[in-house]
Design an enzyme around this catalytic site. Structure first.
Site, PDB file in Angstrom:
ATOM      1  N   ARG A   1       0.938  -1.192   0.131  1.00 35.43           N
ATOM      2  CA  ARG A   1       0.045  -0.049   0.015  1.00 35.43           C
ATOM      3  C   ARG A   1       0.871   1.438  -0.131  1.00 35.43           C
ATOM      4  O   ARG A   1       1.967   1.401   0.585  1.00 35.43           O
ATOM      5  CB  ARG A   1      -0.943  -0.005   1.183  1.00 35.43           C
ATOM      6  CG  ARG A   1      -1.946  -1.270   0.999  1.00 35.43           C
ATOM      7  CD  ARG A   1      -3.067  -1.062   2.282  1.00 35.43           C
ATOM      8  NE  ARG A   1      -3.725  -2.304   2.267  1.00 35.43           N
ATOM      9  CZ  ARG A   1      -4.525  -2.571   1.376  1.00 35.43           C
ATOM     10  NH1 ARG A   1      -5.162  -1.839   0.589  1.00 35.43           N
ATOM     11  NH2 ARG A   1      -5.217  -4.007   1.505  1.00 35.43           N
ATOM     12  N   ASP A   2       0.459   2.289  -0.731  1.00 33.87           N
ATOM     13  CA  ASP A   2       1.095   3.509  -1.003  1.00 33.87           C
ATOM     14  C   ASP A   2       1.183   4.196   0.353  1.00 33.87           C
ATOM     15  O   ASP A   2       0.034   4.268   1.013  1.00 33.87           O
ATOM     16  CB  ASP A   2       0.411   4.278  -2.071  1.00 33.87           C
ATOM     17  CG  ASP A   2       1.454   5.509  -2.236  1.00 33.87           C
ATOM     18  OD1 ASP A   2       2.205   5.412  -3.707  1.00 33.87           O
ATOM     19  OD2 ASP A   2       1.623   6.348  -1.578  1.00 33.87           O
ATOM     20  N   ILE A   3       2.056   4.669   0.765  1.00 31.02           N
ATOM     21  CA  ILE A   3       2.113   5.390   2.154  1.00 31.02           C
ATOM     22  C   ILE A   3       1.139   6.759   2.164  1.00 31.02           C
ATOM     23  O   ILE A   3       0.839   7.249   3.229  1.00 31.02           O
ATOM     24  CB  ILE A   3       3.576   5.853   2.456  1.00 31.02           C
ATOM     25  CG1 ILE A   3       3.890   5.812   4.017  1.00 31.02           C
ATOM     26  CG2 ILE A   3       4.101   6.912   1.942  1.00 31.02           C
ATOM     27  CD1 ILE A   3       5.328   5.633   4.681  1.00 31.02           C
TER      28      ILE A   3
ATOM     29  N   ASN B   1       4.437   6.566 -13.593  1.00 30.12           N
ATOM     30  CA  ASN B   1       4.966   7.913 -14.084  1.00 30.12           C
ATOM     31  C   ASN B   1       6.391   7.514 -14.553  1.00 30.12           C
ATOM     32  O   ASN B   1       7.060   6.692 -13.841  1.00 30.12           O
ATOM     33  CB  ASN B   1       4.933   8.503 -12.629  1.00 30.12           C
ATOM     34  CG  ASN B   1       3.650   9.167 -12.278  1.00 30.12           C
ATOM     35  OD1 ASN B   1       2.630   9.281 -13.101  1.00 30.12           O
ATOM     36  ND2 ASN B   1       3.454   8.852 -10.988  1.00 30.12           N
TER      37      ASN B   1
ATOM     38  N   GLU C   1       8.871  10.107  -8.647  1.00 28.93           N
ATOM     39  CA  GLU C   1       9.639  10.699  -7.315  1.00 28.93           C
ATOM     40  C   GLU C   1      10.615   9.402  -7.034  1.00 28.93           C
ATOM     41  O   GLU C   1      11.668   9.675  -6.406  1.00 28.93           O
ATOM     42  CB  GLU C   1       8.620  10.779  -6.366  1.00 28.93           C
ATOM     43  CG  GLU C   1       7.968  12.120  -6.604  1.00 28.93           C
ATOM     44  CD  GLU C   1       6.873  12.437  -5.654  1.00 28.93           C
ATOM     45  OE1 GLU C   1       6.777  11.534  -4.608  1.00 28.93           O
ATOM     46  OE2 GLU C   1       6.239  13.487  -5.623  1.00 28.93           O
ATOM     47  N   VAL C   2      10.212   8.136  -7.057  1.00 34.07           N
ATOM     48  CA  VAL C   2      11.002   7.023  -6.728  1.00 34.07           C
ATOM     49  C   VAL C   2      11.568   6.276  -8.023  1.00 34.07           C
ATOM     50  O   VAL C   2      10.587   5.804  -8.919  1.00 34.07           O
ATOM     51  CB  VAL C   2      10.272   6.038  -5.976  1.00 34.07           C
ATOM     52  CG1 VAL C   2      11.181   4.902  -5.469  1.00 34.07           C
ATOM     53  CG2 VAL C   2       9.723   6.798  -4.610  1.00 34.07           C
TER      54      VAL C   2
ATOM     55  N   HIS D   1       7.305   1.231 -10.746  1.00 23.70           N
ATOM     56  CA  HIS D   1       6.212   0.807 -10.090  1.00 23.70           C
ATOM     57  C   HIS D   1       5.023   1.003 -10.797  1.00 23.70           C
ATOM     58  O   HIS D   1       4.898   2.529 -11.453  1.00 23.70           O
ATOM     59  CB  HIS D   1       6.292   1.528  -8.655  1.00 23.70           C
ATOM     60  CG  HIS D   1       6.640   3.082  -8.639  1.00 23.70           C
ATOM     61  ND1 HIS D   1       7.768   3.623  -8.879  1.00 23.70           N
ATOM     62  CD2 HIS D   1       5.868   3.904  -8.510  1.00 23.70           C
ATOM     63  CE1 HIS D   1       7.610   4.851  -8.799  1.00 23.70           C
ATOM     64  NE2 HIS D   1       6.377   5.138  -8.366  1.00 23.70           N
TER      65      HIS D   1
ATOM     66  N   HIS E   1       1.326   2.241 -10.274  1.00 24.81           N
ATOM     67  CA  HIS E   1       0.185   2.428  -9.280  1.00 24.81           C
ATOM     68  C   HIS E   1      -1.080   1.780  -9.510  1.00 24.81           C
ATOM     69  O   HIS E   1      -1.382   1.837 -10.824  1.00 24.81           O
ATOM     70  CB  HIS E   1       0.036   4.188  -9.204  1.00 24.81           C
ATOM     71  CG  HIS E   1       1.146   4.976  -8.865  1.00 24.81           C
ATOM     72  ND1 HIS E   1       1.148   5.649  -7.476  1.00 24.81           N
ATOM     73  CD2 HIS E   1       2.258   5.169  -9.670  1.00 24.81           C
ATOM     74  CE1 HIS E   1       2.252   6.233  -7.605  1.00 24.81           C
ATOM     75  NE2 HIS E   1       2.929   6.101  -8.869  1.00 24.81           N
TER      76      HIS E   1
HETATM   77  P1  5GP Z   1       6.065   8.289  -7.864  1.00 25.57           P
HETATM   78  O1  5GP Z   1       5.880   9.417  -8.153  1.00 25.57           O
HETATM   79  O2  5GP Z   1       7.380   7.862  -8.178  1.00 25.57           O
HETATM   80  O3  5GP Z   1       5.324   7.784  -9.466  1.00 25.57           O
HETATM   81  O4  5GP Z   1       5.381   7.605  -6.941  1.00 25.57           O
HETATM   82  C1  5GP Z   1       6.108   7.211  -5.516  1.00 25.57           C
HETATM   83  C2  5GP Z   1       5.135   6.747  -4.789  1.00 25.57           C
HETATM   84  O5  5GP Z   1       5.843   6.112  -3.706  1.00 25.57           O
HETATM   85  C3  5GP Z   1       4.241   7.955  -4.100  1.00 25.57           C
HETATM   86  O6  5GP Z   1       2.786   7.746  -4.493  1.00 25.57           O
HETATM   87  C4  5GP Z   1       4.573   7.623  -2.586  1.00 25.57           C
HETATM   88  O7  5GP Z   1       3.579   8.034  -1.631  1.00 25.57           O
HETATM   89  C5  5GP Z   1       5.099   6.363  -2.477  1.00 25.57           C
HETATM   90  N1  5GP Z   1       6.202   6.271  -1.466  1.00 25.57           N
HETATM   91  C6  5GP Z   1       7.250   6.837  -1.023  1.00 25.57           C
HETATM   92  N2  5GP Z   1       8.148   6.313  -0.113  1.00 25.57           N
HETATM   93  C7  5GP Z   1       7.374   5.402   0.250  1.00 25.57           C
HETATM   94  C8  5GP Z   1       7.436   4.352   1.426  1.00 25.57           C
HETATM   95  O8  5GP Z   1       8.414   4.360   2.090  1.00 25.57           O
HETATM   96  N3  5GP Z   1       6.721   3.420   1.597  1.00 25.57           N
HETATM   97  C9  5GP Z   1       5.371   3.361   0.872  1.00 25.57           C
HETATM   98  N4  5GP Z   1       4.533   2.484   1.254  1.00 25.57           N
HETATM   99  N5  5GP Z   1       5.130   4.371  -0.237  1.00 25.57           N
HETATM  100  C10 5GP Z   1       6.028   5.060  -0.487  1.00 25.57           C
END
Ligand code: 5GP
Length: 114
Positions: free
Chosen positions: A28-30, A87, A95-96, A100, A102
């Site tokens: 689950r997303d945080i 993304n 961001e990461v 991944h 979503h």
């Molecule tokens: P992006 O913007 O890279 O597509 O999405 C990264 C997602 O990772 C974001 O929705 C963010 O809330 C989630 N996220 C970032 N760090 C963590 C974490 O430590 N744990 C979890 N469960 N989600 C994370």
């Protein structure tokens, strides 16, 4: 380069894991953006969509979609529908930098996305 998702894969930091196989992890997303917001990731480090090679990663990508369908079923959102988002890069809002998908559901999604 490793990200926080590698620490989740290695169970060095906790996550609410909803699915795990030899090659895939989903948790689950945080910071959820919908009632169901789950991240589906490969366990190998692929930074972003532009690093995907069809010849090398086709099976893995298929497994990510299989996982998404199974999780959507488990979450009770398969029938009403859901959204899968990947993304890529700065303009994509990534961001990461660990690939991944979503999985978002449990409410009506808007179009176009922001
Ligand atoms: P992006 O913007 O890279 O597509 O999405 C990264 C997602 O990772 C974001 O929705 C963010 O809330 C989630 N996220 C970032 N760090 C963590 C974490 O430590 N744990 C979890 N469960 N989600 C994370």
């Amino acid at each position: 380069m490793s990200t926080i998702f590698s620490k989740i894969i290695n169970k060095e930091i906790p996550a609410d894991i909803v699915f795990e196989s030899e090659s895939i992890l989903a948790f689950r997303d945080i910071n959820p953006k919908a009632p169901t917001h789950i991240l589906i990731i490969p366990k190998i480090e692929i930074a972003k969509v532009t690093d995907i090679k069809g010849s090398e990663h086709a099976e893995l990508l298929g497994q990510m979609y299989d996982a998404a369908n199974k999780i959507a079923e488990n979450e009770g959102i398969a029938e009403d529908g859901f959204r899968l988002v990947i993304n890529c890069g700065n303009n994509g809002g990534q961001e990461v930098y660990h690939l991944h998908m979503h999985l978002l559901g449990g409410r009506q999604m808007n179009w176009p996305p922001g």
